[in-house]
Design a protein around this motif. Structure first.
Motif, short mmCIF file in Angstrom:
data_model
loop_
_atom_site.label_atom_id
_atom_site.label_comp_id
_atom_site.label_asym_id
_atom_site.label_seq_id
_atom_site.Cartn_x
_atom_site.Cartn_y
_atom_site.Cartn_z
N LEU A 273 -13.69 -46.34 2.05
CA LEU A 273 -12.84 -45.82 3.12
C LEU A 273 -13.66 -45.45 4.35
CD1 LEU A 273 -10.34 -43.70 1.01
CD2 LEU A 273 -9.80 -45.74 2.36
N ALA A 274 -14.81 -44.84 4.11
CA ALA A 274 -15.70 -44.48 5.22
C ALA A 274 -16.15 -45.73 5.97
CB ALA A 274 -16.89 -43.68 4.70
N GLU A 275 -16.53 -46.75 5.23
CA GLU A 275 -16.95 -48.00 5.85
C GLU A 275 -15.81 -48.61 6.65
OE1 GLU A 275 -18.46 -50.28 2.57
OE2 GLU A 275 -20.38 -49.20 2.56
N ASP B 279 -17.05 -43.84 -9.55
CA ASP B 279 -15.93 -44.67 -9.09
C ASP B 279 -15.18 -44.00 -7.93
OD1 ASP B 279 -15.05 -42.75 -10.99
OD2 ASP B 279 -13.21 -43.89 -11.36
N GLU B 280 -15.07 -42.67 -7.97
CA GLU B 280 -14.43 -41.96 -6.86
C GLU B 280 -15.30 -42.03 -5.61
OE1 GLU B 280 -13.51 -38.00 -8.15
OE2 GLU B 280 -11.98 -38.70 -9.56
N TYR B 281 -16.61 -41.90 -5.78
CA TYR B 281 -17.52 -42.01 -4.64
C TYR B 281 -17.42 -43.39 -4.00
CZ TYR B 281 -21.60 -42.07 -1.67
OH TYR B 281 -22.43 -42.19 -0.59
N VAL C 37 -20.32 -41.66 5.04
CA VAL C 37 -19.58 -40.96 3.99
C VAL C 37 -19.49 -39.48 4.32
CG1 VAL C 37 -19.61 -40.28 1.54
CG2 VAL C 37 -20.11 -42.64 2.20
N SER C 38 -20.58 -38.91 4.77
CA SER C 38 -20.62 -37.49 5.11
C SER C 38 -19.60 -37.16 6.20
CB SER C 38 -22.02 -37.11 5.56
OG SER C 38 -22.08 -35.75 5.88
N LYS C 39 -19.59 -37.96 7.25
CA LYS C 39 -18.65 -37.72 8.36
C LYS C 39 -17.21 -37.91 7.89
CE LYS C 39 -17.90 -38.66 13.20
NZ LYS C 39 -18.45 -39.26 14.40
N TYR C 40 -16.96 -38.91 7.08
CA TYR C 40 -15.61 -39.16 6.56
C TYR C 40 -15.13 -37.99 5.71
CZ TYR C 40 -11.66 -41.32 4.27
OH TYR C 40 -10.40 -41.59 3.80
N MET C 41 -15.98 -37.53 4.80
CA MET C 41 -15.60 -36.41 3.93
C MET C 41 -15.36 -35.14 4.75
SD MET C 41 -18.05 -37.07 0.67
CE MET C 41 -17.11 -36.32 -0.64
N LYS D 21 -26.23 -25.15 20.35
CA LYS D 21 -26.52 -25.42 18.95
C LYS D 21 -25.41 -24.83 18.08
CE LYS D 21 -31.08 -26.28 17.42
NZ LYS D 21 -32.26 -25.80 16.76
N ILE D 22 -24.92 -25.63 17.16
CA ILE D 22 -23.90 -25.17 16.23
C ILE D 22 -24.56 -24.94 14.88
CG2 ILE D 22 -21.78 -25.81 15.03
CD1 ILE D 22 -21.10 -27.57 17.43
N LYS D 23 -24.32 -23.77 14.33
CA LYS D 23 -24.87 -23.45 13.01
C LYS D 23 -24.12 -24.27 11.96
CE LYS D 23 -25.99 -19.69 9.95
NZ LYS D 23 -25.89 -18.27 9.67
N THR D 24 -24.85 -24.93 11.11
CA THR D 24 -24.23 -25.75 10.06
C THR D 24 -24.72 -25.31 8.69
OG1 THR D 24 -25.96 -27.42 10.14
CG2 THR D 24 -24.07 -27.75 11.58
N THR D 25 -23.97 -25.71 7.69
CA THR D 25 -24.31 -25.44 6.30
C THR D 25 -24.27 -26.74 5.53
OG1 THR D 25 -23.30 -23.26 6.44
CG2 THR D 25 -23.63 -24.13 4.23
N THR D 26 -25.17 -26.90 4.60
CA THR D 26 -25.20 -28.09 3.75
C THR D 26 -24.63 -27.74 2.39
OG1 THR D 26 -27.19 -28.86 4.87
CG2 THR D 26 -26.72 -29.82 2.71
N THR D 27 -23.83 -28.67 1.87
CA THR D 27 -23.26 -28.47 0.54
C THR D 27 -23.38 -29.77 -0.24
OG1 THR D 27 -21.34 -27.63 -0.68
CG2 THR D 27 -20.89 -29.08 1.16
N THR D 28 -23.28 -29.66 -1.54
CA THR D 28 -23.36 -30.84 -2.41
C THR D 28 -22.06 -30.95 -3.20
OG1 THR D 28 -25.75 -30.55 -2.65
CG2 THR D 28 -24.64 -31.90 -4.32
N ILE D 29 -21.55 -32.16 -3.29
CA ILE D 29 -20.33 -32.41 -4.06
C ILE D 29 -20.66 -33.40 -5.15
CG2 ILE D 29 -17.98 -33.33 -3.97
CD1 ILE D 29 -17.94 -32.56 -1.01
N ARG D 30 -20.32 -33.05 -6.35
CA ARG D 30 -20.51 -33.98 -7.47
C ARG D 30 -19.17 -34.63 -7.78
NH1 ARG D 30 -25.47 -33.26 -9.60
NH2 ARG D 30 -26.44 -31.23 -9.32
N MET D 31 -19.20 -35.96 -7.94
CA MET D 31 -17.98 -36.67 -8.27
C MET D 31 -18.33 -37.91 -9.07
SD MET D 31 -17.01 -38.54 -4.62
CE MET D 31 -16.15 -37.14 -4.09
N PRO D 32 -17.38 -38.39 -9.83
CA PRO D 32 -17.63 -39.62 -10.58
C PRO D 32 -17.96 -40.77 -9.63
CG PRO D 32 -15.63 -38.56 -11.36
CD PRO D 32 -16.06 -37.84 -10.12
#
Length: 77
Positions: free
Chosen positions: A25-27, A17-19, A33-37, A4-15
């Motif tokens: 790009l992820a598609e 159009d950038e999302y 999107v999460s994996k790409y970022m 098991k790998i310990k993970t952390t969750t974070t939130t990113i706010r962006m406009p």
């Protein structure tokens, strides 16, 4: 069995159009999107670490010559 790998969750706010650009790009890459970022961020972190390590090696292995000495050798006295 995978460890098991310990993970952390974070939130990113962006406009939005950038999302949208990130999502496209992820598609294109065929990932979420999460994996790409995550990939892009880790790639940037590794690039920065590589750069810093390279600069340390250069600083350790390169003799620094004063500007005046270089000019004297190139231009003569």
């Amino acid at each position: 069995m995978r460890a098991k790998i310990k993970t952390t969750t974070t939130t990113i706010r962006m406009p939005e159009d950038e999302y949208k650009d990130v999502k496209e790009l992820a598609e294109f890459e065929g990932v979420t999107v999460s994996k790409y970022m995550r990939h892009v961020i880790i790639e940037r972190v590794n690039d920065t670490k590589d750069y810093e390590e390279g600069m340390k090696v250069l600083e350790q292995n390169n003799e620094q010559i004063p500007r005046e000495e270089v000019l004297r050798e190139v231009l003569g006295d």
